[in-house]
Design a protein around this motif. Structure first.
Motif, PDB file in Angstrom:
ATOM      1  N   ALA A  16       6.479   2.198  11.360  1.00 16.37           N
ATOM      2  CA  ALA A  16       6.736   2.829  10.068  1.00 16.37           C
ATOM      3  C   ALA A  16       5.644   2.421   9.071  1.00 16.37           C
ATOM      4  CB  ALA A  16       8.103   2.415   9.535  1.00 16.37           C
ATOM      5  N   PRO A  17       5.243   3.323   8.182  1.00 12.05           N
ATOM      6  CA  PRO A  17       4.247   2.972   7.172  1.00 12.05           C
ATOM      7  C   PRO A  17       4.700   1.781   6.336  1.00 12.05           C
ATOM      8  CG  PRO A  17       4.554   5.361   7.242  1.00 12.05           C
ATOM      9  CD  PRO A  17       5.622   4.750   8.113  1.00 12.05           C
ATOM     10  N   LEU A  18       3.770   0.903   6.027  1.00  9.24           N
ATOM     11  CA  LEU A  18       4.041  -0.267   5.192  1.00  9.24           C
ATOM     12  C   LEU A  18       3.705   0.101   3.758  1.00  9.24           C
ATOM     13  CD1 LEU A  18       4.674  -3.292   4.809  1.00  9.24           C
ATOM     14  CD2 LEU A  18       2.269  -3.759   5.370  1.00  9.24           C
ATOM     15  N   LEU A  19       4.727   0.210   2.899  1.00  4.74           N
ATOM     16  CA  LEU A  19       4.542   0.566   1.495  1.00  4.74           C
ATOM     17  C   LEU A  19       4.370  -0.711   0.684  1.00  4.74           C
ATOM     18  CD1 LEU A  19       4.500   2.717  -0.732  1.00  4.74           C
ATOM     19  CD2 LEU A  19       7.012   2.573  -0.805  1.00  4.74           C
ATOM     20  N   LEU A  20       3.260  -0.806  -0.034  1.00  3.67           N
ATOM     21  CA  LEU A  20       2.913  -2.022  -0.768  1.00  3.67           C
ATOM     22  C   LEU A  20       3.025  -1.819  -2.272  1.00  3.67           C
ATOM     23  CD1 LEU A  20      -0.399  -2.929   1.107  1.00  3.67           C
ATOM     24  CD2 LEU A  20       1.888  -3.845   1.584  1.00  3.67           C
ATOM     25  N   ASP A  21       3.333  -2.893  -2.973  1.00  3.87           N
ATOM     26  CA  ASP A  21       3.217  -2.911  -4.431  1.00  3.87           C
ATOM     27  C   ASP A  21       1.801  -3.362  -4.772  1.00  3.87           C
ATOM     28  OD1 ASP A  21       5.876  -2.187  -5.278  1.00  3.87           O
ATOM     29  OD2 ASP A  21       6.549  -4.128  -4.539  1.00  3.87           O
ATOM     30  N   GLY A  22       0.937  -2.411  -5.093  1.00  2.43           N
ATOM     31  CA  GLY A  22      -0.443  -2.775  -5.382  1.00  2.43           C
ATOM     32  C   GLY A  22      -1.196  -3.161  -4.117  1.00  2.43           C
ATOM     33  N   ASN A  23      -2.123  -4.125  -4.258  1.00  3.27           N
ATOM     34  CA  ASN A  23      -2.932  -4.620  -3.134  1.00  3.27           C
ATOM     35  C   ASN A  23      -3.742  -3.514  -2.461  1.00  3.27           C
ATOM     36  OD1 ASN A  23      -2.002  -7.360  -3.327  1.00  3.27           O
ATOM     37  ND2 ASN A  23      -0.099  -6.719  -2.346  1.00  3.27           N
ATOM     38  N   ALA A  24      -4.242  -2.573  -3.269  1.00  4.76           N
ATOM     39  CA  ALA A  24      -5.029  -1.475  -2.703  1.00  4.76           C
ATOM     40  C   ALA A  24      -6.307  -1.989  -2.051  1.00  4.76           C
ATOM     41  CB  ALA A  24      -5.355  -0.450  -3.786  1.00  4.76           C
ATOM     42  N   HIS A  25      -6.964  -2.959  -2.694  1.00 10.29           N
ATOM     43  CA  HIS A  25      -8.214  -3.465  -2.118  1.00 10.29           C
ATOM     44  C   HIS A  25      -7.958  -4.139  -0.776  1.00 10.29           C
ATOM     45  CE1 HIS A  25     -10.467  -3.631  -6.241  1.00 10.29           C
ATOM     46  NE2 HIS A  25     -10.083  -2.431  -5.906  1.00 10.29           N
ATOM     47  N   GLU A  26      -6.888  -4.916  -0.689  1.00  8.32           N
ATOM     48  CA  GLU A  26      -6.568  -5.581   0.577  1.00  8.32           C
ATOM     49  C   GLU A  26      -6.240  -4.555   1.657  1.00  8.32           C
ATOM     50  OE1 GLU A  26      -6.238  -8.441  -2.651  1.00  8.32           O
ATOM     51  OE2 GLU A  26      -5.381  -6.436  -2.375  1.00  8.32           O
ATOM     52  N   ALA A  27      -5.528  -3.485   1.265  1.00  8.45           N
ATOM     53  CA  ALA A  27      -5.186  -2.446   2.241  1.00  8.45           C
ATOM     54  C   ALA A  27      -6.447  -1.772   2.773  1.00  8.45           C
ATOM     55  CB  ALA A  27      -4.264  -1.416   1.600  1.00  8.45           C
ATOM     56  N   MET A  28      -7.391  -1.493   1.880  1.00  5.79           N
ATOM     57  CA  MET A  28      -8.649  -0.883   2.323  1.00  5.79           C
ATOM     58  C   MET A  28      -9.421  -1.819   3.254  1.00  5.79           C
ATOM     59  SD  MET A  28     -10.031   0.819  -1.201  1.00  5.79           S
ATOM     60  CE  MET A  28      -9.162   2.135  -2.049  1.00  5.79           C
ATOM     61  N   LEU A  29      -9.529  -3.084   2.854  1.00  9.60           N
ATOM     62  CA  LEU A  29     -10.278  -4.050   3.651  1.00  9.60           C
ATOM     63  C   LEU A  29      -9.655  -4.246   5.030  1.00  9.60           C
ATOM     64  CD1 LEU A  29     -10.981  -6.684   0.862  1.00  9.60           C
ATOM     65  CD2 LEU A  29     -12.710  -5.341   2.061  1.00  9.60           C
ATOM     66  N   ALA A  30      -8.341  -4.135   5.105  1.00  6.82           N
ATOM     67  CA  ALA A  30      -7.642  -4.331   6.377  1.00  6.82           C
ATOM     68  C   ALA A  30      -7.788  -3.136   7.314  1.00  6.82           C
ATOM     69  CB  ALA A  30      -6.159  -4.603   6.120  1.00  6.82           C
ATOM     70  N   ALA A  31      -8.142  -1.974   6.767  1.00  9.83           N
ATOM     71  CA  ALA A  31      -8.122  -0.730   7.529  1.00  9.83           C
ATOM     72  C   ALA A  31      -9.387  -0.525   8.351  1.00  9.83           C
ATOM     73  CB  ALA A  31      -7.931   0.449   6.581  1.00  9.83           C
ATOM     74  N   ASP A  32      -9.253   0.303   9.377  1.00 15.07           N
ATOM     75  CA  ASP A  32     -10.406   0.810  10.116  1.00 15.07           C
ATOM     76  C   ASP A  32     -10.914   2.093   9.474  1.00 15.07           C
ATOM     77  OD1 ASP A  32     -10.468  -1.012  12.575  1.00 15.07           O
ATOM     78  OD2 ASP A  32      -8.387  -0.324  12.550  1.00 15.07           O
ATOM     79  N   VAL A  33      -9.979   2.904   8.971  1.00 12.07           N
ATOM     80  CA  VAL A  33     -10.289   4.166   8.298  1.00 12.07           C
ATOM     81  C   VAL A  33      -9.348   4.284   7.107  1.00 12.07           C
ATOM     82  CG1 VAL A  33     -10.333   6.691   8.508  1.00 12.07           C
ATOM     83  CG2 VAL A  33     -11.061   5.277  10.442  1.00 12.07           C
ATOM     84  N   VAL A  34      -9.836   4.916   6.035  1.00 10.08           N
ATOM     85  CA  VAL A  34      -9.024   5.137   4.843  1.00 10.08           C
ATOM     86  C   VAL A  34      -8.901   6.633   4.602  1.00 10.08           C
ATOM     87  CG1 VAL A  34      -8.777   4.682   2.374  1.00 10.08           C
ATOM     88  CG2 VAL A  34      -9.861   2.974   3.849  1.00 10.08           C
ATOM     89  N   LEU A  35      -7.692   7.091   4.380  1.00  8.90           N
ATOM     90  CA  LEU A  35      -7.407   8.474   4.011  1.00  8.90           C
ATOM     91  C   LEU A  35      -6.968   8.447   2.548  1.00  8.90           C
ATOM     92  CD1 LEU A  35      -6.809  11.490   4.545  1.00  8.90           C
ATOM     93  CD2 LEU A  35      -4.565  10.786   5.432  1.00  8.90           C
ATOM     94  N   LEU A  36      -7.709   9.122   1.666  1.00 10.94           N
ATOM     95  CA  LEU A  36      -7.429   8.932   0.249  1.00 10.94           C
ATOM     96  C   LEU A  36      -7.787  10.146  -0.583  1.00 10.94           C
ATOM     97  CD1 LEU A  36     -10.168   6.502  -1.189  1.00 10.94           C
ATOM     98  CD2 LEU A  36     -10.457   7.981   0.779  1.00 10.94           C
ATOM     99  N   ALA A  37      -7.214  10.159  -1.791  1.00 14.58           N
ATOM    100  CA  ALA A  37      -7.494  11.216  -2.754  1.00 14.58           C
ATOM    101  C   ALA A  37      -8.822  10.961  -3.440  1.00 14.58           C
ATOM    102  CB  ALA A  37      -6.371  11.277  -3.795  1.00 14.58           C
ATOM    103  N   SER A  38      -9.524  12.037  -3.770  1.00 14.33           N
ATOM    104  CA  SER A  38     -10.803  11.922  -4.449  1.00 14.33           C
ATOM    105  C   SER A  38     -10.610  11.257  -5.803  1.00 14.33           C
ATOM    106  CB  SER A  38     -11.419  13.310  -4.637  1.00 14.33           C
ATOM    107  OG  SER A  38     -12.691  13.222  -5.238  1.00 14.33           O
ATOM    108  N   GLY A  39     -11.574  10.413  -6.190  1.00 14.16           N
ATOM    109  CA  GLY A  39     -11.490   9.683  -7.451  1.00 14.16           C
ATOM    110  C   GLY A  39     -12.103   8.309  -7.294  1.00 14.16           C
ATOM    111  N   THR A  40     -11.745   7.423  -8.211  1.00  9.47           N
ATOM    112  CA  THR A  40     -12.316   6.079  -8.190  1.00  9.47           C
ATOM    113  C   THR A  40     -12.007   5.345  -6.891  1.00  9.47           C
ATOM    114  OG1 THR A  40     -12.109   5.964 -10.596  1.00  9.47           O
ATOM    115  CG2 THR A  40     -12.433   3.890  -9.438  1.00  9.47           C
ATOM    116  N   ALA A  41     -10.876   5.655  -6.273  1.00  7.08           N
ATOM    117  CA  ALA A  41     -10.509   4.975  -5.027  1.00  7.08           C
ATOM    118  C   ALA A  41     -11.550   5.191  -3.939  1.00  7.08           C
ATOM    119  CB  ALA A  41      -9.139   5.440  -4.549  1.00  7.08           C
ATOM    120  N   THR A  42     -12.247   6.319  -3.963  1.00  4.96           N
ATOM    121  CA  THR A  42     -13.290   6.542  -2.950  1.00  4.96           C
ATOM    122  C   THR A  42     -14.438   5.559  -3.137  1.00  4.96           C
ATOM    123  OG1 THR A  42     -14.467   8.223  -4.267  1.00  4.96           O
ATOM    124  CG2 THR A  42     -12.718   8.989  -2.802  1.00  4.96           C
ATOM    125  N   LEU A  43     -14.724   5.208  -4.373  1.00  7.55           N
ATOM    126  CA  LEU A  43     -15.757   4.212  -4.643  1.00  7.55           C
ATOM    127  C   LEU A  43     -15.304   2.843  -4.150  1.00  7.55           C
ATOM    128  CD1 LEU A  43     -18.515   3.614  -5.971  1.00  7.55           C
ATOM    129  CD2 LEU A  43     -17.263   3.159  -8.088  1.00  7.55           C
TER     130      LEU A  43
END
Length: 416
Positions: free
Chosen positions: A269-296
């Motif tokens: 099941a997907p792990l829903l986090l409170d914040g920790n976006a940077h850690e989630a990105m660093l932990a990932a092999d691939v990121v699926l995301l909406a266009s915006g600052t998060a892509t940077l």
């Protein structure tokens, strides 16, 4: 939210003297502006220890001693249709804010991002004789370049996060300076996937997909189900995949929890986090995301990504009808790669508007998981772009911005 009625008058005696202890006004919109403002206040306070900071800001700025006259959420809007629906309130807020700023007569007014609101305020304040700075250039390289002239009518100094921006302003005789991107200072040049997975308690040897469908409730309402459906399709095709979904704020968390209801509750099941976006990105092999600052942010985390986005149909029709876009790529990593001379072909896949479907997003994401050579090419390019955004200077972006503003303030005091 805080009322936008005109505030009580402030007597001249309540102002902080401009010589040595300046009154500095800052107008920030959204969470990203609040973070930039907090960093800037900290750097400016080292130069002006007894300065007073006022205007519009969020919790981070207020923690630095900032006095917020209005709630920052008043400016947290995106897209033509959202701005139009809130236009009467925004006009009242602008009128009240301009009147209060003119009365307070700060040494400088710094608008951080939020150009649809801030540039209008800055222009009125500049016409009233106040000194204005705009921090975070609007995307003049993606939209009509003549916007640079309008920005010059609003701000005497523009602080740019991207190295290609000052040359565009120079064509119009506007003082613009590249100060570096603050996010580039917050990510290491070599990312730590092992540490991030340990922090999130994720296994080290399984594939991980981070999913970020937006930071605003309106974005998640528009994109959340598409991205979650795409993630489920990827998980069905990729055994052992772990999906991590960081929520930007409590409102987004509640919406994502609602969208995830009814799914599996096992380890897959997907792990829903409170914040920790940077850690989630660093932990990932691939990121699926909406266009915006998060892509940077994903680029600075050195993570291959698939980018998708949809604006409201009205916003899309207006942008197309007015021919406002001057670029055929939208994701920041693709734009930066092109500017840096890394090729015309998009570095990462981006699926916009009608192409942004769960099936298309899932197919592009699976292609990245299965193509290790392409992932390696993307990571190498991201490392190069990270160095470009950090610049060759040792100081951080907030320090460089504060230096430029302090020079601007001190020059104004010299001529007063």
């Amino acid at each position: 939210m805080t009322s936008t009625n005109p505030p009580p008058s402030t007597s001249p005696e309540s102002r902080v003297p401009s010589s040595g202890y300046p009154l500095i006004a800052i107008i920030a919109g959204e969470d990203s502006g609040d973070q930039l403002g907090a960093d800037l206040i900290g750097a400016l306070r080292r130069r002006y220890p007894q300065a007073r900071f006022v205007g519009i800001g969020g919790a981070r700025m207020q923690a630095q001693g900032f006095e917020s006259w209005y709630d920052i959420r008043e400016l947290s809007l995106f897209g033509f249709s959202e701005v139009i629906s809130h236009l009467p309130r925004l006009l009242r807020l602008r009128k009240a804010l301009v009147a209060r700023m003119v009365q307070a007569s700060p040494a400088v007014v710094i608008g951080i991002d939020a150009p649809d609101f801030n540039l209008g305020v800055e222009q009125r304040l500049k016409q009233a004789g106040l000194r204005t700075v705009h921090y975070v250039s609007p995307s003049v390289w993606a939209w009509r370049e003549k916007r640079a002239e309008k920005i010059g009518r609003s701000a005497s100094l523009v602080l740019c996060l991207f190295p290609m921006e000052p040359s565009i302003y120079a064509k119009h005789g506007i003082d613009a300076r590249f100060v570096g991107h603050p996010l580039a200072d917050r990510f290491a040049l070599v990312s730590d996937r092992v540490g991030a997975r340990d922090f999130l308690q994720l296994p080290q040897q399984v594939p991980v997909l981070a999913v970020l469908p937006g930071s605003r409730p309106s974005e998640v309402a528009r994109l959340g189900s598409i991205f979650i459906d795409a993630a489920r399709q990827v998980a069905a095709a990729l055994p052992g995949l772990r999906v991590v979904i960081p929520a930007a704020n409590p409102q987004v968390h509640a919406k994502l929890k609602e969208l995830l209801a009814g799914g599996a509750h096992d380890d897959a099941a997907p792990l829903l986090l409170d914040g920790n976006a940077h850690e989630a990105m660093l932990a990932a092999d691939v990121v699926l995301l909406a266009s915006g600052t998060a892509t940077l942010e994903a680029m600075l985390a050195k993570r291959p990504m698939v980018v998708g986005y949809r604006v409201s149909p009205m916003s899309y029709r207006i942008a197309r009808a007015l021919k406002m876009l001057k670029t055929d790529v939208y994701a920041l990593p693709n734009i930066l790669a092109r500017v840096a001379g890394l090729g015309e072909k998009p570095l990462v896949p981006e699926l916009m508007q009608d192409d942004c479907t769960a099936t298309n997003l899932a197919a592009a994401t699976l292609e990245l998981f299965h193509d290790s050579e392409r992932r390696g090419h993307i990571v190498a390019a991201f490392e190069q772009l990270h160095r470009l955004l950090r610049g060759d200077l040792e100081s951080h972006a907030g320090e460089r911005a504060a230096t430029a503003i302090a020079e601007f303030v001190d020059a104004g005091q010299t001529h007063d």
